[in-house]
Design an enzyme around this catalytic site. Structure first.
Site, PDB file in Angstrom:
ATOM      1  N   ARG A  59       7.318 -14.853 -24.407  1.00 36.13           N
ATOM      2  CA  ARG A  59       6.558 -14.672 -25.645  1.00 36.13           C
ATOM      3  C   ARG A  59       5.927 -13.290 -25.742  1.00 36.13           C
ATOM      4  NH1 ARG A  59       5.866 -19.808 -23.840  1.00 36.13           N
ATOM      5  NH2 ARG A  59       3.952 -19.226 -22.783  1.00 36.13           N
ATOM      6  N   GLU A  96      -0.770 -21.646 -13.417  1.00 34.31           N
ATOM      7  CA  GLU A  96      -1.526 -22.889 -13.423  1.00 34.31           C
ATOM      8  C   GLU A  96      -0.675 -24.120 -13.154  1.00 34.31           C
ATOM      9  OE1 GLU A  96      -0.874 -21.859 -17.844  1.00 34.31           O
ATOM     10  OE2 GLU A  96      -1.115 -20.815 -15.963  1.00 34.31           O
TER      11      GLU A  96
END
Length: 170
Positions: A59, A96
């Site tokens: 992105r 994460e």
């Protein structure tokens, strides 16, 4: 224009317990996309010429290239392992929800070039830290990291020793 209106929450993606911040609606709206790129480009230091903008897969490529155009800079894609066709430097990093490896072409940065790093989200800081390390290994100077959004509760900012700008904070 409120960029936050174009961020969609996707619960339990890519795994249970993760609330994914989806920028697809932002990308689909011309005014929001252009406004976001303009605001991020305006975050760049006015007293330092940015030579190149790095966009982090995937992105980060979209708005990162738009920022580069606005700053009169080159664009460098940093990709996941095995996606770049030339000689690369690699760096593993934690995020994460797992681990991965990022790569940059060995000839992407000349010594002393001023680099702005862009990605859509600053979460744990592992990805951005890995890219900062790659830039330094190639002799570049990280001037700034900027993000569409920052997930403050994950404390990713603490891993980075460079100026950071984010349009949105959660």
């Amino acid at each position: 224009m409120n960029i936050q209106d174009f961020i969609r929450d996707i619960p339990d993606f890519p795994k249970p317990g993760i609330l994914f911040k989806d920028i697809t609606p932002l990308l689909a709206n011309h005014e929001a996309l252009v406004g976001c790129a303009d605001q991020l480009a305006n975050f760049s230091p006015k007293d330092i010429k940015i030579d190149k903008v790095i966009g982090i897969e995937s992105r980060g490529f979209i708005i990162g290239s738009m920022i580069a155009e606005r700053l009169g800079a080159g664009f460098i894609p940093v990709r996941k392992k095995g996606k770049l066709p030339y000689e690369v430097n690699s760096k593993s990093y934690g995020l994460e929800y797992g681990e991965d490896i990022l790569e940059i072409h060995t000839d992407a940065i000349n010594a002393g070039e001023h680099i702005l790093i862009h990605d859509d989200v600053l979460a744990t800081g592992g990805t951005a830290k890995a890219v900062c390390d790659l830039v330094k290994e190639l002799g570049g100077v990280v001037v700034q990291c900027n993000f569409i959004m920052e997930l403050d509760f994950l404390n990713g900012r603490e891993k980075l020793n460079v100026p950071i700008s984010s349009l949105l904070n959660y």
